[in-house]
Scaffold this motif. Structure first.
Motif, PDB file in Angstrom:
ATOM      1  N   UNK A  23       0.825  -1.212   0.000  1.00  0.00           N
ATOM      2  CA  UNK A  23       0.000   0.000   0.000  1.00  0.00           C
ATOM      3  C   UNK A  23       0.861   1.264   0.000  1.00  0.00           C
ATOM      4  N   UNK A  24       2.157   1.111   0.112  1.00  0.00           N
ATOM      5  CA  UNK A  24       3.049   2.264   0.096  1.00  0.00           C
ATOM      6  C   UNK A  24       2.953   2.994  -1.236  1.00  0.00           C
ATOM      7  N   UNK A  25       2.646   4.284  -1.168  1.00  0.00           N
ATOM      8  CA  UNK A  25       2.433   5.090  -2.368  1.00  0.00           C
ATOM      9  C   UNK A  25       2.133   6.522  -1.954  1.00  0.00           C
ATOM     10  N   UNK A  26       2.071   7.390  -2.943  1.00  0.00           N
ATOM     11  CA  UNK A  26       1.516   8.725  -2.734  1.00  0.00           C
ATOM     12  C   UNK A  26       0.026   8.642  -3.026  1.00  0.00           C
ATOM     13  N   UNK A  27      -0.776   9.140  -2.106  1.00  0.00           N
ATOM     14  CA  UNK A  27      -2.227   9.068  -2.208  1.00  0.00           C
ATOM     15  C   UNK A  27      -2.779  10.433  -2.595  1.00  0.00           C
ATOM     16  N   UNK A  28      -3.671  10.413  -3.587  1.00  0.00           N
ATOM     17  CA  UNK A  28      -4.247  11.629  -4.122  1.00  0.00           C
ATOM     18  C   UNK A  28      -5.771  11.597  -4.015  1.00  0.00           C
ATOM     19  N   UNK A  29      -6.353  12.744  -3.727  1.00  0.00           N
ATOM     20  CA  UNK A  29      -7.787  12.879  -3.923  1.00  0.00           C
ATOM     21  C   UNK A  29      -8.019  13.704  -5.196  1.00  0.00           C
ATOM     22  N   UNK A  30      -9.187  13.527  -5.760  1.00  0.00           N
ATOM     23  CA  UNK A  30      -9.495  14.188  -7.017  1.00  0.00           C
ATOM     24  C   UNK A  30     -10.991  14.431  -7.121  1.00  0.00           C
TER      25      UNK A  30
END
Length: 123
Positions: A90-97
């Motif tokens: 699950x390691x990542x950069x998380x974005x909302x849009x």
């Protein structure tokens, strides 16, 4: 124009939980479908979850279904992503849009993006 700012990322051990938040500027938040995506190094941006205008309908990718919950508070111009049972993958950069398309799952359907928040899950 909508500006989105994510928060809540960080370092967590495998099996742990995180609650991500995304605050939107402007007074038209309730007119947008909101989604969460993530992008790991060297990988394409991946759809995670979407919530419709009122919050009455949600949908998830198989990768997070059953261990994540998307919600929104239109009075606070905020969308949330609660993630449980986190895994190193699950390691990542998380974005909302924000999108105008109901149930949007493709990144190309989203008009506005936040700057992202890093989530790192240690094993």
């Amino acid at each position: 124009q909508v500006q989105l700012v994510e928060s809540g990322g960080g370092l967590v051990q495998a099996g742990g939980s995180l609650s991500l938040s995304c605050v939107a500027s402007g007074r038209s938040f309730s007119t947008y479908v909101m989604g969460w995506f993530r992008q790991a190094p060297g990988k394409e941006r991946e759809f995670l979850a979407v919530i419709n205008w009122s919050g009455g309908h949600t949908d998830y990718s198989d990768s997070v279904k059953g261990r994540s919950t998307i919600s929104r508070d239109n009075a606070e111009n905020t969308v949330y992503l609660q993630m449980n049972s986190l895994k190193p993958e699950d390691t990542a950069v998380y974005y909302c849009a924000a999108s105008r398309v109901g149930g949007a799952k493709m990144a190309s359907e989203y008009l506005y993006w936040g700057q992202g928040t890093q989530v790192t899950v240690s094993s």
